[in-house]
Scaffold this motif. Structure first.
Motif, PDB file in Angstrom:
ATOM      1  N   UNK A   3       4.189  33.394   3.672  1.00 22.06           N
ATOM      2  CA  UNK A   3       3.528  33.761   4.921  1.00 22.06           C
ATOM      3  C   UNK A   3       2.029  33.932   4.690  1.00 22.06           C
ATOM      4  N   UNK A   7      -0.696  31.659   6.726  1.00 17.62           N
ATOM      5  CA  UNK A   7      -1.780  32.195   7.548  1.00 17.62           C
ATOM      6  C   UNK A   7      -3.126  31.638   7.086  1.00 17.62           C
ATOM      7  N   UNK A  86      -9.902  39.278  16.733  1.00 19.50           N
ATOM      8  CA  UNK A  86      -8.559  38.779  17.064  1.00 19.50           C
ATOM      9  C   UNK A  86      -7.807  38.421  15.782  1.00 19.50           C
ATOM     10  N   UNK A  87      -8.518  37.852  14.816  1.00 19.43           N
ATOM     11  CA  UNK A  87      -7.870  37.526  13.538  1.00 19.43           C
ATOM     12  C   UNK A  87      -7.446  38.810  12.817  1.00 19.43           C
ATOM     13  N   UNK A  88      -8.306  39.827  12.900  1.00 21.89           N
ATOM     14  CA  UNK A  88      -7.986  41.102  12.242  1.00 21.89           C
ATOM     15  C   UNK A  88      -6.777  41.782  12.899  1.00 21.89           C
ATOM     16  N   UNK A  89      -6.560  41.461  14.176  1.00 23.96           N
ATOM     17  CA  UNK A  89      -5.432  42.050  14.927  1.00 23.96           C
ATOM     18  C   UNK A  89      -4.099  41.393  14.573  1.00 23.96           C
ATOM     19  N   UNK A  90      -4.158  40.230  13.957  1.00 25.28           N
ATOM     20  CA  UNK A  90      -2.919  39.478  13.693  1.00 25.28           C
ATOM     21  C   UNK A  90      -2.042  40.238  12.693  1.00 25.28           C
ATOM     22  N   UNK A  91      -0.723  40.099  12.844  1.00 29.46           N
ATOM     23  CA  UNK A  91       0.192  40.799  11.924  1.00 29.46           C
ATOM     24  C   UNK A  91       0.301  40.070  10.595  1.00 29.46           C
ATOM     25  N   UNK A  92      -0.829  39.875   9.973  1.00 24.93           N
ATOM     26  CA  UNK A  92      -0.852  39.157   8.693  1.00 24.93           C
ATOM     27  C   UNK A  92      -1.646  39.996   7.710  1.00 24.93           C
ATOM     28  N   UNK A  93      -1.406  39.742   6.427  1.00 19.14           N
ATOM     29  CA  UNK A  93      -2.250  40.406   5.434  1.00 19.14           C
ATOM     30  C   UNK A  93      -3.689  39.961   5.672  1.00 19.14           C
ATOM     31  N   UNK A  94      -4.582  40.926   5.787  1.00 18.88           N
ATOM     32  CA  UNK A  94      -5.969  40.542   6.070  1.00 18.88           C
ATOM     33  C   UNK A  94      -6.590  39.699   4.962  1.00 18.88           C
TER      34      UNK A  94
ATOM     35  N   UNK B  74       0.556  45.743   8.716  1.00 16.95           N
ATOM     36  CA  UNK B  74       0.581  44.515   9.514  1.00 16.95           C
ATOM     37  C   UNK B  74       1.730  44.489  10.516  1.00 16.95           C
ATOM     38  N   UNK B  77       0.803  45.772  13.870  1.00 18.72           N
ATOM     39  CA  UNK B  77      -0.035  44.883  14.684  1.00 18.72           C
ATOM     40  C   UNK B  77       0.797  43.831  15.406  1.00 18.72           C
ATOM     41  N   UNK B  88     -11.696  36.785  22.940  1.00 14.62           N
ATOM     42  CA  UNK B  88     -11.000  36.365  21.713  1.00 14.62           C
ATOM     43  C   UNK B  88     -10.383  34.969  21.861  1.00 14.62           C
TER      44      UNK B  88
END
Lengths: 227, 231
Positions: A3, A7, A86-94, B74, B77, B88
């Motif tokens: 994942x 991303x 918006x990218x920082x809001x994604x449920x992904x490891x930053x 995460x 989020x 955005x």
């Protein structure tokens, strides 16, 4: 883990799709890098002979300056509609977002180098094809080290008012070891008699810098991006 | 992870020497729409930024069910949808590409296949391949709303969601918000369109200079109550 890379791939592909459509960063950085090489060629090439080590220095100056331009513009796009948030809001490891942005910058810098390196070879009579793999290793490791730090700082400065001024002010002192290693390694490679152990030493040094910078950037990206 | 309750305890946020939020405390439950009201600079957007985990509070705590943002990471989020004042969206990408990108980023299954449905819901079904740079503010707003909701979030945060919308789109959005409430979403919306949200919000939180000055039911004339509190 898959994942994480999915991303990073998504973010890089998105950046490159936008760039293929606008070609704004590619044209400006390429124009800037070529101008840089041409101007220095008029100063450092006399009667068809270039000053010792000038080619290596000019090459890395062109890479560093055009890379800075690419970094600034890449993150200016994300700032425009606050899409970085918006990218920082994604449920992904930053850090995956960081890696995606880094890969996008690396591709852009690689395309610029594809034009600028042969141009340096022609203008300064540098023996590019004598040891192509060692040259490739120097360029790849040097570019990675520079872009790794640059991507972190450009992202950090996304909301700063004087970001265009601050980026080079912060970036150059920290990447000086990378630039020096790149210049010394390339100079050793462009000599009439190539000093291969010296080239290998500088490549090893660059690999070490890359490992340190990429690790630190992945580690610090999340905290520095939280406002 | 999932949650059905949001709890803010003494949340403050400073930007340098300026205090944007001062000890804000309230809670809300799933199936509730809370209106965030207040004059410009009251701290509404900062509060939404904190709830969206983008801005860390200087002090105090936000709990999403049992967890804080730091604990949940995460996965939290994945349950939050944010429509911010900046929309955005990537202007160079088409409407379809924007939704597909964010759908994949949020791990939505079959994101590409679902893009048509999302665009239809936004009233942009025939604009799939048009770059967003050519859209009006209202069209971008509708697209950004779809982007914020495409992953079925539990917590929906909306900053001025009615900006640029015509009457038809405003009505559609109000109906959409009622639908979200019925589905058990927890909706917080910051707005100056007081007449539009009358009868829609269950409670209102009025902020002034970073302080929560009123937290009450959503009935009655919001305009009059807003004036009385912020005068």
């Amino acid at each position: 883990m898959t994942d994480f890379f999915r991303i990073a791939w998504l973010v890089m592909r998105k950046d490159l799709t936008i760039e293929v459509r606008s070609r704004e960063i590619l044209y400006t950085t390429l124009f800037f890098a070529m101008s840089c090489v041409l101007v220095f060629a008029f100063s450092f090439v006399k009667e068809g002979r270039a000053l010792d080590d000038a080619a290596a220095g000019i090459l890395w100056i062109a890479i560093a300056f055009s890379g800075t331009l690419a970094l600034g513009r890449t993150f200016e796009r994300e700032r425009h509609a606050e899409t970085l948030r918006a990218l920082m809001m994604a449920p992904a490891d930053r850090p995956a977002i960081y890696l995606g942005k880094l890969m996008g910058v690396l591709v852009l810098m690689a395309v610029v180098e594809l034009i600028v390196v042969p141009l340096v070879g022609v203008m300064f009579q540098a023996p590019l094809l004598a040891h192509p793999f060692q040259l490739l290793a120097l360029l790849a490791t040097g570019t990675l080290g520079f872009a790794a730090v640059g991507t972190l700082f450009a992202a950090m400065l996304g909301r700063a008012r004087s970001r265009d001024v601050l980026l080079p002010v912060l970036l150059y002192p920290i990447t000086v070891p990378v630039i020096i290693a790149g210049v010394r390694g390339t100079a050793a490679l462009f000599q009439a008699e190539v000093d291969e152990p010296m080239v290998r030493t500088w490549v090893a040094m660059l690999v070490f810098f890359d490992a340190v910078f990429v690790t630190l950037a992945l580690w610090t990206f999340e905290p520095v991006m939280t406002e | 992870m999932d949650f059905t309750r949001l709890t803010l305890s003494d949340v403050s946020r400073n930007f340098g020497r300026r205090r944007a939020l001062a000890r804000v405390s309230f809670d809300c439950d799933a199936g509730e729409i809370v209106g965030l009201l207040g004059p410009n600079g009251a701290g509404k957007s900062t509060l939404l930024g904190i709830l969206a985990t983008l801005v860390a509070p200087s002090s105090g705590e936000v709990r999403y069910g049992e967890h804080t943002a730091r604990e949940a990471g995460a996965e939290l989020r994945r349950r939050i949808g944010l429509l911010a004042h900046d929309l955005h969206l990537y202007p160079e990408l088409t409407a379809g590409e924007n939704l597909e990108f964010f759908g994949r980023l949020y791990g939505v299954r079959d994101a590409r296949a679902r893009v048509a449905g999302w665009l239809e819901r936004a009233g942009l079904g025939d604009r799939r391949d048009d770059p967003v740079s050519g859209f009006s503010r209202g069209m971008r707003q509708r697209l950004a709303l779809e982007r914020a909701l495409l992953h079925d979030p539990r917590l929906v945060l909306l900053d001025e969601p009615f900006t640029g919308l015509d009457d038809g789109a405003t009505f559609a959005l109000v109906e959409r918000l009622r639908g979200l409430k019925a589905k058990g979403c927890l909706v917080l919306l910051a707005t100056h369109d007081l007449e539009t949200v009358e009868g829609l919000v269950d409670r209102v939180a009025v902020l002034r200079e970073g302080r929560l000055v009123e937290m009450a039911g959503g009935g009655g004339s919001l305009r009059e109550r807003f004036r009385a509190v912020t005068r």
